[in-house]
Design an enzyme around this catalytic site. Structure first.
Site, PDB file in Angstrom:
ATOM      1  N   ASN A   4      29.405 -20.614  17.677  1.00  0.00           N
ATOM      2  CA  ASN A   4      29.978 -19.346  18.126  1.00  0.00           C
ATOM      3  C   ASN A   4      30.388 -19.527  19.583  1.00  0.00           C
ATOM      4  O   ASN A   4      29.547 -19.576  20.461  1.00  0.00           O
ATOM      5  CB  ASN A   4      28.909 -18.246  17.989  1.00  0.00           C
ATOM      6  CG  ASN A   4      29.317 -16.946  18.680  1.00  0.00           C
ATOM      7  OD1 ASN A   4      30.482 -16.737  18.998  1.00  0.00           O
ATOM      8  ND2 ASN A   4      28.335 -16.068  18.900  1.00  0.00           N
ATOM      9  N   TRP A   5      31.698 -19.630  19.787  1.00  0.00           N
ATOM     10  CA  TRP A   5      32.185 -19.913  21.141  1.00  0.00           C
ATOM     11  C   TRP A   5      32.188 -18.694  22.055  1.00  0.00           C
ATOM     12  O   TRP A   5      32.479 -18.816  23.242  1.00  0.00           O
ATOM     13  CB  TRP A   5      33.594 -20.518  21.066  1.00  0.00           C
ATOM     14  CG  TRP A   5      33.591 -21.969  20.700  1.00  0.00           C
ATOM     15  CD1 TRP A   5      32.496 -22.745  20.420  1.00  0.00           C
ATOM     16  CD2 TRP A   5      34.732 -22.820  20.589  1.00  0.00           C
ATOM     17  NE1 TRP A   5      32.894 -24.027  20.153  1.00  0.00           N
ATOM     18  CE2 TRP A   5      34.256 -24.104  20.243  1.00  0.00           C
ATOM     19  CE3 TRP A   5      36.112 -22.630  20.738  1.00  0.00           C
ATOM     20  CZ2 TRP A   5      35.126 -25.189  20.054  1.00  0.00           C
ATOM     21  CZ3 TRP A   5      36.960 -23.708  20.551  1.00  0.00           C
ATOM     22  CH2 TRP A   5      36.482 -24.974  20.215  1.00  0.00           C
ATOM     23  N   GLU A  92      25.633  -9.159  20.592  1.00  0.00           N
ATOM     24  CA  GLU A  92      26.477  -8.776  21.728  1.00  0.00           C
ATOM     25  C   GLU A  92      27.460  -7.687  21.329  1.00  0.00           C
ATOM     26  O   GLU A  92      27.807  -6.818  22.136  1.00  0.00           O
ATOM     27  CB  GLU A  92      27.190 -10.016  22.294  1.00  0.00           C
ATOM     28  CG  GLU A  92      26.204 -10.901  23.050  1.00  0.00           C
ATOM     29  CD  GLU A  92      26.535 -12.378  23.045  1.00  0.00           C
ATOM     30  OE1 GLU A  92      27.682 -12.758  22.739  1.00  0.00           O
ATOM     31  OE2 GLU A  92      25.620 -13.175  23.364  1.00  0.00           O
ATOM     32  N   GLU A 162      19.057 -13.877  14.627  1.00  0.00           N
ATOM     33  CA  GLU A 162      19.211 -14.208  16.040  1.00  0.00           C
ATOM     34  C   GLU A 162      18.378 -13.249  16.884  1.00  0.00           C
ATOM     35  O   GLU A 162      18.824 -12.142  17.193  1.00  0.00           O
ATOM     36  CB  GLU A 162      20.685 -14.097  16.447  1.00  0.00           C
ATOM     37  CG  GLU A 162      21.582 -15.089  15.747  1.00  0.00           C
ATOM     38  CD  GLU A 162      22.786 -15.468  16.601  1.00  0.00           C
ATOM     39  OE1 GLU A 162      23.053 -16.655  16.717  1.00  0.00           O
ATOM     40  OE2 GLU A 162      23.418 -14.580  17.170  1.00  0.00           O
ATOM     41  N   GLY A 168      21.089 -17.195  24.672  1.00  0.00           N
ATOM     42  CA  GLY A 168      21.594 -17.523  25.998  1.00  0.00           C
ATOM     43  C   GLY A 168      20.518 -17.555  27.070  1.00  0.00           C
ATOM     44  O   GLY A 168      20.817 -17.629  28.256  1.00  0.00           O
ATOM     45  N   SER A 208      19.581 -20.113  21.557  1.00  0.00           N
ATOM     46  CA  SER A 208      19.219 -21.290  22.358  1.00  0.00           C
ATOM     47  C   SER A 208      18.934 -22.529  21.515  1.00  0.00           C
ATOM     48  O   SER A 208      18.039 -23.304  21.833  1.00  0.00           O
ATOM     49  CB  SER A 208      18.037 -20.968  23.285  1.00  0.00           C
ATOM     50  OG  SER A 208      18.408 -19.974  24.232  1.00  0.00           O
ATOM     51  N   GLY A 229      25.473 -21.003  20.141  1.00  0.00           N
ATOM     52  CA  GLY A 229      26.391 -20.481  21.157  1.00  0.00           C
ATOM     53  C   GLY A 229      26.706 -21.554  22.181  1.00  0.00           C
ATOM     54  O   GLY A 229      27.511 -22.459  21.957  1.00  0.00           O
ATOM     55  N   GLY A 230      26.018 -21.493  23.321  1.00  0.00           N
ATOM     56  CA  GLY A 230      26.299 -22.376  24.455  1.00  0.00           C
ATOM     57  C   GLY A 230      26.456 -23.846  24.098  1.00  0.00           C
ATOM     58  O   GLY A 230      27.403 -24.509  24.554  1.00  0.00           O
TER      59      GLY A 230
HETATM   60  P1  PGA Z   1      23.047 -19.356  22.388  1.00  0.00           P
HETATM   61  O1  PGA Z   1      23.816 -18.203  21.546  1.00  0.00           O
HETATM   62  O2  PGA Z   1      22.988 -20.559  21.497  1.00  0.00           O
HETATM   63  O3  PGA Z   1      23.941 -19.582  23.597  1.00  0.00           O
HETATM   64  O4  PGA Z   1      21.714 -18.818  22.722  1.00  0.00           O
HETATM   65  C1  PGA Z   1      23.581 -18.041  20.178  1.00  0.00           C
HETATM   66  C2  PGA Z   1      24.441 -16.911  19.646  1.00  0.00           C
HETATM   67  O5  PGA Z   1      24.553 -15.876  20.313  1.00  0.00           O
HETATM   68  O6  PGA Z   1      25.014 -17.017  18.540  1.00  0.00           O
END
Ligand code: PGA
Length: 244
Positions: A4-5, A92, A162, A168, A208, A229-230
């Protein structure tokens, strides 16, 4: 294994990512790989992933097919852009854009009608976990949202757990905490759709996930994949996760 960018990468940066990422996952036939760029990067991603096993998804949609909804993008449009997946109900979106369990259900139905695979997210906030409400929150999100799908519709979705406190933050849930939550979600699925559906539904863990923790997370039989994500923004790091 899904990336997920979020709101990162221009079309040119998207193309550059795939040039480096493609050779690194060329032989990865053990899993499905999905990358979800922002809307403006979808065309570049679809083009760059053509001829590979990498699938492309969007991060949101609006449930109407078309109409006077300035700024929105529909499921058929995302499908026509060459996508196969769409993330729905990310925390989010719940936090900043008013997403509710009800809108998650409507969006999921419209994604399915357009032939997209929805990746539907649930997860508790830190204060909810600390108050011992994790299972109740997950149950509430399930019952108020995708429990409204028909059994055949439910069979076509992917779920993602999640925990908001792990997104994050660098604080990943321990594999045991994640597995407990996945079991709770599967319990909800069993109660609503039966044991077959509970065994079959794929539940990704997100929050994370990094190259150095993916192995222990994936060692849990309850965890069927990850939503990253990251660490999905860097080709080498996401390839390491895919190939763990
Ligand atoms: P993260 O994000 O890996 O940066 O914690 C995960 C996500 O929100 O899908």
């Amino acid at each position: 294994m899904a990336g997920n960018w979020k709101m990162y990468k221009t079309p040119a940066e998207t193309t550059a990512f795939f040039e480096r990422f493609r050779p690194l996952v060329e032989r990865s036939e053990h899993c499905e790989v999905v990358i979800c760029p922002p809307f403006t990067g979808l065309a570049a991603a679809v083009q760059a992933a053509a001829g590979t096993r990498i699938r492309i998804g969007a991060q949101n949609l609006f449930w109407a097919r078309e109409g006077a909804y300035t700024g929105e993008v529909s499921a058929p449009m995302i499908r026509a852009a060459g996508c196969s997946h769409v993330i729905i109900g990310h925390s989010e979106r719940r936090q900043y854009f008013g997403e509710t369990d009800e809108s998650v259900l409507k969006k999921t139905v419209s994604a399915l009608e357009a032939g997209l695979t929805p990746i539907v997210c649930v997860g508790e906030r830190l204060e909810e976990r600390e108050a011992g409400k994790t299972e109740a929150v997950l149950a509430g999100q399930f019952r108020g949202g995708i429990a409204g799908l028909g059994p055949q519709q439910f069979a076509a979705i992917v779920m993602a757990y999640e925990p908001v406190w792990a997104i994050g933050t660098g604080k990943t849930a321990t594999p045991e905490i994640a597995a407990d939550a996945h079991r709770a979600i599967r319990g909800e699925v069993r109660a609503k759709f039966g044991a077959g559906a509970a065994a079959a539904v794929r539940i990704l863990y997100g929050g994370s996930v990094k190259p150095d923790n993916v192995k222990n997370l994936m060692a849990q039989p309850e965890i069927d994949g990850v939503l990253v994500g990251g660490a999905s923004l860097d080709p080498a790091s996401f390839a390491t996760i895919v190939n763990f």
